[in-house]
Scaffold this motif. Structure first.
Motif, PDB file in Angstrom:
ATOM      1  N   LEU A 116       0.828  -1.215   0.000  1.00 46.52           N
ATOM      2  CA  LEU A 116       0.000   0.000   0.000  1.00 46.52           C
ATOM      3  C   LEU A 116       0.860   1.262   0.000  1.00 46.52           C
ATOM      4  N   ILE A 117       1.940   1.244   0.754  1.00 42.98           N
ATOM      5  CA  ILE A 117       2.858   2.385   0.778  1.00 42.98           C
ATOM      6  C   ILE A 117       3.416   2.613  -0.624  1.00 42.98           C
ATOM      7  N   ARG A 118       3.839   1.526  -1.268  1.00 46.13           N
ATOM      8  CA  ARG A 118       4.350   1.638  -2.640  1.00 46.13           C
ATOM      9  C   ARG A 118       3.281   2.180  -3.579  1.00 46.13           C
ATOM     10  N   ALA A 119       2.058   1.682  -3.444  1.00 50.24           N
ATOM     11  CA  ALA A 119       0.975   2.125  -4.321  1.00 50.24           C
ATOM     12  C   ALA A 119       0.718   3.622  -4.147  1.00 50.24           C
ATOM     13  N   ARG A 120       0.715   4.100  -2.913  1.00 44.52           N
ATOM     14  CA  ARG A 120       0.495   5.536  -2.674  1.00 44.52           C
ATOM     15  C   ARG A 120       1.621   6.364  -3.289  1.00 44.52           C
ATOM     16  N   SER A 121       2.849   5.894  -3.137  1.00 40.50           N
ATOM     17  CA  SER A 121       3.985   6.611  -3.714  1.00 40.50           C
ATOM     18  C   SER A 121       3.905   6.628  -5.233  1.00 40.50           C
ATOM     19  N   GLN A 122       3.558   5.497  -5.814  1.00 37.86           N
ATOM     20  CA  GLN A 122       3.438   5.425  -7.271  1.00 37.86           C
ATOM     21  C   GLN A 122       2.315   6.324  -7.778  1.00 37.86           C
ATOM     22  N   HIS A 123       1.230   6.367  -7.048  1.00 38.74           N
ATOM     23  CA  HIS A 123       0.121   7.253  -7.417  1.00 38.74           C
ATOM     24  C   HIS A 123       0.587   8.705  -7.413  1.00 38.74           C
ATOM     25  N   ALA A 124       1.351   9.068  -6.398  1.00 37.81           N
ATOM     26  CA  ALA A 124       1.818  10.450  -6.265  1.00 37.81           C
ATOM     27  C   ALA A 124       2.716  10.878  -7.417  1.00 37.81           C
ATOM     28  N   ILE A 125       3.462   9.937  -7.999  1.00 40.63           N
ATOM     29  CA  ILE A 125       4.376  10.304  -9.085  1.00 40.63           C
ATOM     30  C   ILE A 125       3.822   9.951 -10.466  1.00 40.63           C
ATOM     31  N   GLY A 126       2.552   9.527 -10.510  1.00 38.07           N
ATOM     32  CA  GLY A 126       1.911   9.288 -11.797  1.00 38.07           C
ATOM     33  C   GLY A 126       2.112   7.911 -12.385  1.00 38.07           C
ATOM     34  N   GLU A 127       2.612   6.963 -11.605  1.00 35.57           N
ATOM     35  CA  GLU A 127       2.776   5.579 -12.067  1.00 35.57           C
ATOM     36  C   GLU A 127       1.506   4.798 -11.740  1.00 35.57           C
ATOM     37  N   PHE A 128       0.434   5.114 -12.477  1.00 34.22           N
ATOM     38  CA  PHE A 128      -0.889   4.614 -12.122  1.00 34.22           C
ATOM     39  C   PHE A 128      -1.049   3.100 -12.321  1.00 34.22           C
ATOM     40  N   ARG A 129      -0.516   2.553 -13.412  1.00 35.22           N
ATOM     41  CA  ARG A 129      -0.642   1.115 -13.651  1.00 35.22           C
ATOM     42  C   ARG A 129      -0.044   0.325 -12.492  1.00 35.22           C
ATOM     43  N   GLN A 130       1.179   0.657 -12.118  1.00 37.19           N
ATOM     44  CA  GLN A 130       1.837  -0.084 -11.049  1.00 37.19           C
ATOM     45  C   GLN A 130       1.145   0.153  -9.709  1.00 37.19           C
ATOM     46  N   ALA A 131       0.617   1.345  -9.500  1.00 40.69           N
ATOM     47  CA  ALA A 131      -0.099   1.637  -8.251  1.00 40.69           C
ATOM     48  C   ALA A 131      -1.332   0.749  -8.111  1.00 40.69           C
ATOM     49  N   VAL A 132      -2.063   0.569  -9.200  1.00 41.90           N
ATOM     50  CA  VAL A 132      -3.255  -0.280  -9.169  1.00 41.90           C
ATOM     51  C   VAL A 132      -2.860  -1.737  -8.940  1.00 41.90           C
ATOM     52  N   ILE A 133      -1.834  -2.197  -9.624  1.00 45.84           N
ATOM     53  CA  ILE A 133      -1.378  -3.587  -9.469  1.00 45.84           C
ATOM     54  C   ILE A 133      -0.929  -3.841  -8.028  1.00 45.84           C
ATOM     55  N   ASP A 134      -0.153  -2.930  -7.457  1.00 48.88           N
ATOM     56  CA  ASP A 134       0.320  -3.111  -6.080  1.00 48.88           C
ATOM     57  C   ASP A 134      -0.814  -2.999  -5.069  1.00 48.88           C
ATOM     58  N   SER A 135      -1.807  -2.175  -5.344  1.00 44.32           N
ATOM     59  CA  SER A 135      -2.966  -2.077  -4.448  1.00 44.32           C
ATOM     60  C   SER A 135      -3.692  -3.405  -4.364  1.00 44.32           C
ATOM     61  N   CYS A 136      -3.938  -4.002  -5.517  1.00 44.87           N
ATOM     62  CA  CYS A 136      -4.636  -5.280  -5.555  1.00 44.87           C
ATOM     63  C   CYS A 136      -3.798  -6.374  -4.884  1.00 44.87           C
ATOM     64  N   THR A 137      -2.504  -6.341  -5.119  1.00 42.70           N
ATOM     65  CA  THR A 137      -1.605  -7.317  -4.482  1.00 42.70           C
ATOM     66  C   THR A 137      -1.683  -7.193  -2.964  1.00 42.70           C
ATOM     67  N   ALA A 138      -1.717  -5.976  -2.459  1.00 44.75           N
ATOM     68  CA  ALA A 138      -1.830  -5.763  -1.011  1.00 44.75           C
ATOM     69  C   ALA A 138      -3.091  -6.411  -0.465  1.00 44.75           C
ATOM     70  N   ALA A 139      -4.212  -6.188  -1.150  1.00 49.60           N
ATOM     71  CA  ALA A 139      -5.481  -6.758  -0.705  1.00 49.60           C
ATOM     72  C   ALA A 139      -5.444  -8.282  -0.757  1.00 49.60           C
ATOM     73  N   GLU A 140      -4.888  -8.836  -1.831  1.00 45.03           N
ATOM     74  CA  GLU A 140      -4.829 -10.293  -1.969  1.00 45.03           C
ATOM     75  C   GLU A 140      -3.979 -10.925  -0.864  1.00 45.03           C
ATOM     76  N   ILE A 141      -2.856 -10.327  -0.557  1.00 51.76           N
ATOM     77  CA  ILE A 141      -1.982 -10.870   0.496  1.00 51.76           C
ATOM     78  C   ILE A 141      -2.683 -10.822   1.847  1.00 51.76           C
ATOM     79  N   ALA A 142      -3.312  -9.695   2.158  1.00 53.40           N
ATOM     80  CA  ALA A 142      -3.987  -9.547   3.451  1.00 53.40           C
ATOM     81  C   ALA A 142      -5.163 -10.511   3.581  1.00 53.40           C
ATOM     82  N   LEU A 143      -5.971 -10.614   2.531  1.00 56.76           N
ATOM     83  CA  LEU A 143      -7.123 -11.515   2.587  1.00 56.76           C
ATOM     84  C   LEU A 143      -6.674 -12.968   2.720  1.00 56.76           C
TER      85      LEU A 143
END
Length: 179
Positions: free
Chosen positions: A50-77
């Motif tokens: 999630l930290i990585r996703a927020r950082s990527q979002h802030a710098i405009g790396e939207f594809r990777q931010a979305v992928i890392d967000s979903c990965t975070a949810a999958e790992i936690a679940l």
């Protein structure tokens, strides 16, 4: 850079991102972070994504931010489901097989709910704002918009906080004192 009226900056030397407009850490949070660092207490993996996703979002790396967000949810679940099944005495092979079949965030969300969890978001939101965005980004190379990325991160944050919440500073200090 000035994006959407907010200032963003990144330091390449340290790989850090400074985001203006976010709440800074409190003194207690800072002291707890220092204690965790000195005790080699690791941030749980979903929260790192999630930290990585927020950082990527802030710098405009939207594809990777979305992928890392979903990965975070999958790992936690998956972690939450695995722990609940093990505590219920489900054989390890059965747990492994169920988690292998529930390979995506939507299937994991369903198992999470079936075990009695009541996350404050709907399955439809998980599908529309997280799973579909991730699949388009990862498999079709689609670039999500800033808003789609923000919604994916928010959805993932809710799932991660429901399945594997971070300990409070007081809980961390107690657990480190007991080790």
């Amino acid at each position: 850079a000035n994006i959407d009226g907010k200032l963003y900056g990144a330091g390449a030397m340290f790989g850090a991102v400074m985001v203006i407009g976010q709440q800074p850490a409190t003194l207690t949070e800072f002291r707890t972070a220092a204690l965790c660092a000195s005790e080699d207490h690791q941030v749980p993996l979903p929260h790192i994504f999630l930290i990585r996703a927020r950082s990527q979002h802030a710098i405009g790396e939207f594809r990777q931010a979305v992928i890392d967000s979903c990965t975070a949810a999958e790992i936690a679940l998956a972690s939450n489901i695995r722990q609940a099944m093990e505590e219920a005495g489900v054989p390890a092979d059965t747990v492994k097989g169920l988690l292998r079949q529930a390979s995506g965030v939507v299937e994991q969300y369903r198992l999470f709910v079936l075990q009695g969890a009541r996350p404050p978001i709907s399955e439809g939101r998980v599908v529309n704002q997280l799973a579909e965005r991730r699949n388009l980004a990862a498999h079709a190379g689609a670039e999500p918009t800033r808003d789609e990325t923000r919604k994916a991160i928010e959805t993932a944050e809710i799932l991660v906080d429901s399945a594997e919440p971070l300990q409070t500073p007081a809980q961390v200090r107690r657990s480190l004192a007991g080790s």
